[in-house]
Design a protein around this motif. Structure first.
Motif, PDB file in Angstrom:
ATOM      1  N   ARG A  28     -10.348   0.614 -14.398  1.00 54.43           N
ATOM      2  CA  ARG A  28     -10.564   1.844 -13.518  1.00 54.43           C
ATOM      3  C   ARG A  28      -8.893   2.592 -13.081  1.00 54.43           C
ATOM      4  N   GLY A  29      -7.755   2.259 -13.977  1.00 53.79           N
ATOM      5  CA  GLY A  29      -6.599   2.664 -13.640  1.00 53.79           C
ATOM      6  C   GLY A  29      -5.285   2.361 -12.369  1.00 53.79           C
ATOM      7  N   ILE A  30      -5.828   1.573 -11.682  1.00 52.74           N
ATOM      8  CA  ILE A  30      -4.632   0.761 -11.067  1.00 52.74           C
ATOM      9  C   ILE A  30      -3.487   0.204 -11.658  1.00 52.74           C
ATOM     10  N   PRO A  31      -2.644   1.404 -10.412  1.00 54.47           N
ATOM     11  CA  PRO A  31      -0.933   0.728 -11.531  1.00 54.47           C
ATOM     12  C   PRO A  31      -0.696  -0.321 -11.541  1.00 54.47           C
ATOM     13  N   LEU A  32      -0.884  -0.924 -10.481  1.00 55.49           N
ATOM     14  CA  LEU A  32      -0.122  -2.125 -10.471  1.00 55.49           C
ATOM     15  C   LEU A  32      -1.285  -3.331  -9.072  1.00 55.49           C
ATOM     16  N   ARG A  33      -0.938  -4.518 -10.372  1.00 51.73           N
ATOM     17  CA  ARG A  33      -1.567  -5.589  -9.845  1.00 51.73           C
ATOM     18  C   ARG A  33      -1.092  -6.324  -9.438  1.00 51.73           C
ATOM     19  N   ALA A  49       2.801 -22.148  -4.154  1.00 51.44           N
ATOM     20  CA  ALA A  49       3.309 -23.541  -4.017  1.00 51.44           C
ATOM     21  C   ALA A  49       4.854 -22.479  -4.035  1.00 51.44           C
ATOM     22  N   ASN A  50       5.087 -22.575  -4.555  1.00 56.35           N
ATOM     23  CA  ASN A  50       6.300 -21.718  -5.808  1.00 56.35           C
ATOM     24  C   ASN A  50       6.828 -20.846  -4.468  1.00 56.35           C
ATOM     25  N   ASN A  51       6.081 -19.715  -3.493  1.00 59.18           N
ATOM     26  CA  ASN A  51       6.230 -18.900  -2.802  1.00 59.18           C
ATOM     27  C   ASN A  51       6.745 -17.495  -3.682  1.00 59.18           C
ATOM     28  N   GLN A  52       6.050 -17.315  -4.610  1.00 60.54           N
ATOM     29  CA  GLN A  52       5.703 -16.533  -5.779  1.00 60.54           C
ATOM     30  C   GLN A  52       4.327 -15.556  -5.937  1.00 60.54           C
ATOM     31  N   ALA A  53       4.357 -14.454  -6.793  1.00 58.26           N
ATOM     32  CA  ALA A  53       3.044 -14.003  -6.929  1.00 58.26           C
ATOM     33  C   ALA A  53       3.455 -13.000  -8.480  1.00 58.26           C
ATOM     34  N   VAL A  54       2.939 -12.787  -9.163  1.00 59.81           N
ATOM     35  CA  VAL A  54       3.118 -11.908 -10.306  1.00 59.81           C
ATOM     36  C   VAL A  54       2.587 -10.793 -10.119  1.00 59.81           C
ATOM     37  N   LEU A  55       3.606  -9.778 -10.121  1.00 53.76           N
ATOM     38  CA  LEU A  55       2.912  -8.251 -10.871  1.00 53.76           C
ATOM     39  C   LEU A  55       2.516  -7.937 -11.653  1.00 53.76           C
ATOM     40  N   VAL A  56       1.744  -7.385 -12.673  1.00 51.29           N
ATOM     41  CA  VAL A  56       1.816  -6.276 -13.437  1.00 51.29           C
ATOM     42  C   VAL A  56       1.392  -5.504 -13.810  1.00 51.29           C
ATOM     43  N   ARG A  57       2.545  -4.437 -14.460  1.00 50.49           N
ATOM     44  CA  ARG A  57       2.038  -3.236 -14.803  1.00 50.49           C
ATOM     45  C   ARG A  57       0.740  -2.278 -15.776  1.00 50.49           C
ATOM     46  N   ARG A  58       0.465  -1.801 -14.930  1.00 52.12           N
ATOM     47  CA  ARG A  58      -1.240  -0.954 -16.137  1.00 52.12           C
ATOM     48  C   ARG A  58      -0.252  -0.530 -16.823  1.00 52.12           C
ATOM     49  N   ASP A  59       0.744  -0.240 -16.754  1.00 54.12           N
ATOM     50  CA  ASP A  59       1.065   1.335 -17.601  1.00 54.12           C
ATOM     51  C   ASP A  59       1.560   0.904 -19.445  1.00 54.12           C
ATOM     52  N   THR A  60       2.274  -0.437 -18.527  1.00 59.01           N
ATOM     53  CA  THR A  60       2.545  -1.460 -19.623  1.00 59.01           C
ATOM     54  C   THR A  60       2.479  -2.648 -20.219  1.00 59.01           C
ATOM     55  N   SER A 100       9.082  -0.767  -5.338  1.00 53.77           N
ATOM     56  CA  SER A 100      10.286   0.239  -6.732  1.00 53.77           C
ATOM     57  C   SER A 100       9.166   0.092  -7.843  1.00 53.77           C
ATOM     58  N   MET A 101       8.780  -0.977  -8.102  1.00 57.91           N
ATOM     59  CA  MET A 101       7.428  -0.965  -9.395  1.00 57.91           C
ATOM     60  C   MET A 101       6.880   0.210  -9.396  1.00 57.91           C
ATOM     61  N   LEU A 102       6.291   0.797  -8.225  1.00 55.54           N
ATOM     62  CA  LEU A 102       5.596   1.779  -8.623  1.00 55.54           C
ATOM     63  C   LEU A 102       6.109   3.673  -8.821  1.00 55.54           C
ATOM     64  N   ASP A 103       7.334   3.505  -8.184  1.00 52.13           N
ATOM     65  CA  ASP A 103       8.086   4.397  -8.442  1.00 52.13           C
ATOM     66  C   ASP A 103       8.701   4.224  -9.971  1.00 52.13           C
ATOM     67  N   THR A 104       8.976   2.827 -10.045  1.00 54.04           N
ATOM     68  CA  THR A 104       9.449   2.754 -11.680  1.00 54.04           C
ATOM     69  C   THR A 104       8.073   3.752 -13.102  1.00 54.04           C
ATOM     70  N   ILE A 105       7.142   3.350 -12.198  1.00 50.77           N
ATOM     71  CA  ILE A 105       5.682   3.050 -12.988  1.00 50.77           C
ATOM     72  C   ILE A 105       5.980   4.553 -13.512  1.00 50.77           C
ATOM     73  N   GLN A 106       5.559   5.427 -11.979  1.00 49.37           N
ATOM     74  CA  GLN A 106       5.862   6.942 -11.947  1.00 49.37           C
ATOM     75  C   GLN A 106       6.394   8.031 -13.052  1.00 49.37           C
ATOM     76  N   SER A 107       7.754   7.557 -12.759  1.00 46.84           N
ATOM     77  CA  SER A 107       8.497   7.837 -13.522  1.00 46.84           C
ATOM     78  C   SER A 107       8.568   7.487 -15.524  1.00 46.84           C
ATOM     79  N   ASP A 108       8.195   6.761 -15.165  1.00 46.85           N
ATOM     80  CA  ASP A 108       7.678   6.255 -17.115  1.00 46.85           C
ATOM     81  C   ASP A 108       6.674   7.147 -16.942  1.00 46.85           C
ATOM     82  N   MET A 109       5.734   7.157 -16.504  1.00 50.53           N
ATOM     83  CA  MET A 109       4.399   8.195 -17.115  1.00 50.53           C
ATOM     84  C   MET A 109       4.935   9.225 -17.266  1.00 50.53           C
TER      85      MET A 109
END
Length: 477
Positions: free
Chosen positions: A341-346, A355-366, A383-392
């Motif tokens: 479905r092309g969702i930019p960020l997962r 437990a580690n107070n973290q999350a994993v971010l996955v870019r759709r484009d790369t 920041s990542m959404l802005d980077t995805i937009q400019s990189d695309m």
């Protein structure tokens, strides 16, 4: 695992068959479906949501230039359509006609609007009286019907959605300024929002809009090297005004004809988004136009606290268009589906991440994965959404540049057109005969005479007579 990959495997590789890849993506991403009416499409929620974002963004930009929205009738009396000869001839093969009202034959056929110039002119003739009434800067969001022989979802259908601006001005200069202004609005929108670079220029007389004095266009290059006309802006001069008697009393009380423009973008721009950015896993949507910018996928959601945490993150990311996938499908299936479905960020969150107070971010484009602290989640997502937009946009520009060629001889032109899909820049003498010969022998059409002209040679690519313009040529949708 095989089950999780089934959705992706159903897409034909774009290198194997680009046309089938496009159809697969449109269908599997549930953007639209075929209708019972041949040549028409049902735009499904996922596709219409993209159109709504396009509509909202363009509408905002239009209104910033003084545009007001109106709505004109769906039907055009035949006598009204016949008032502008060139316009009628240009649209005649595509017009759908209403001949009956209920069981009774109509005294006059009604055209189902293929475009609305004649309706606006008829209205302006009654609405404009004085220089004080000008300018009229109107736009309508509507559907139009053109009885196309060959159709393809979004790119060409018998009914499609669009906006059409129609303006009336006191002077030729004002009309020309508005024509170029709106073309620039389209170009900026494509680049800034859709991450699609375009070439701006004027259409040749052969390719200009029926009845227009001049047509200007933005041309985009698809992944397969074909061009797509992505928006047009027309200067009508006073031709339509004379045909429809659209006059106003100037300050000296003399009657003068108005000068008009028209400009439009349609749902075919969704086809451009698909074909510029998509890959073998499906859609790749630029964040600024994506209906869902961020999807949160809880991993091992049956474990205590995982779903609650996912919804907590959704609340924190409420400044974005965000969704939680809490269905009972496996994580692998969910990953494939949101890629399709092309969702930019997962955002992936599970017990170990919590437990580690973290999350994993996955870019759709790369497909790049980044582990981030939950304390920095909002900043990292932004920041990542802005980077995805400019990189695309950067990748699309690189693709356009790598697939734009120059030719200075007929042999070189034919060789490039046949072996290197893309734009071909070449000189032209300005004659329709050469333009038609190029199309007949190579299948390439003139895309535009760019505003940024180059002198590649002194002679026409086709007839070797003195060249007048450098033209972008290409095979197109």
């Amino acid at each position: 695992m095989a089950k999780d990959k089934k959705m992706v495997e159903a897409i034909t590789s774009m290198e194997e068959d680009f046309a089938q890849w496009y159809t697969d993506v449109v269908k599997k991403a549930e953007l639209c479906d075929y209708a019972s009416v041949k040549g028409c499409m049902v735009i499904k929620p996922a596709g219409y949501a993209i159109w709504e974002n396009i509509q909202n963004e363009l509408d905002r930009r239009f209104k910033a230039t003084g545009v007001q929205n109106v709505y004109m009738p769906l039907f055009i009396p035949e006598s009204l359509l016949d008032k502008e000869k060139d316009h009628v001839e240009g649209f005649a093969p595509e017009v759908a006609w209403v001949t009956h009202g209920g069981l009774e034959p109509l005294q006059e056929r009604l055209c189902v609007r293929p475009t609305s110039e004649t309706l606006f002119c008829d209205f302006y003739a009654k609405d404009i009286h004085s220089y004080r009434d000008l300018p009229r800067v109107y736009n309508q969001w509507c559907s139009v019907v053109r009885w196309e022989k060959t159709t393809r979802p979004f790119l060409r259908s018998r009914e499609f959605l669009w906006q059409e601006g129609h303006t009336a001005h006191a002077t030729a200069q004002e009309a020309q300024e508005r024509t170029i202004q709106m073309l620039n609005v389209y170009a900026d929108f494509c680049e800034e929002v859709l991450a699609i670079p375009v070439v701006k220029g004027q259409k040749t007389d052969k390719e200009k809009f029926a009845g227009a004095e001049a047509t200007y266009t933005i041309e985009a290059l698809m992944h397969d090297g074909k061009a797509l006309q992505s928006g047009t802006s027309h200067n009508f001069g006073d031709g339509f005004a004379k045909a429809f008697e659209v006059q106003y009393a100037d300050k000296d009380n003399a009657l003068k004809y108005v000068h008009q423009t028209s400009w439009g973008v349609s749902t075919r721009i969704i086809g451009a988004i698909i074909m510029v950015h998509g890959d073998d896993n499906g859609l790749v949507l630029p964040p600024k136009i994506a209906p869902v910018q961020v999807i949160i996928i809880p991993v091992q959601q049956q474990k205590e606290g995982v779903l609650d945490k996912a919804y907590e993150l959704k609340e924190r990311l409420s400044g974005f268009r965000v969704k939680v996938d809490d269905t009972d499908k496996s994580p692998g299936w969910k990953f494939s589906e949101c890629e399709m479905r092309g969702i930019p960020l997962r955002v992936e969150i599970g017990p170990k991440d919590m437990a580690n107070n973290q999350a994993v971010l996955v870019r759709r484009d790369t497909h790049e994965k980044t582990v981030v602290s939950l304390d920095e989640l909002e900043n990292q997502v932004s920041s990542m959404l802005d980077t995805i937009q400019s990189d695309m946009l950067k990748r699309a520009k690189e693709h356009q540049k790598a697939h734009t060629y120059s030719a200075v001889s007929w042999e070189e032109f034919v060789e490039v057109i046949n072996s290197k899909p893309g734009f071909v820049k070449a000189m032209w003498c300005g004659s329709r005969e050469c333009e038609e010969k190029i199309k007949e022998e190579t299948g390439a059409t003139s895309r535009c005479m760019p505003f940024e002209q180059e002198r590649l040679a002194d002679t026409c690519i086709c007839c070797k007579k003195p060249a007048k313009k450098m033209v972008y040529w290409g095979r197109a949708y």
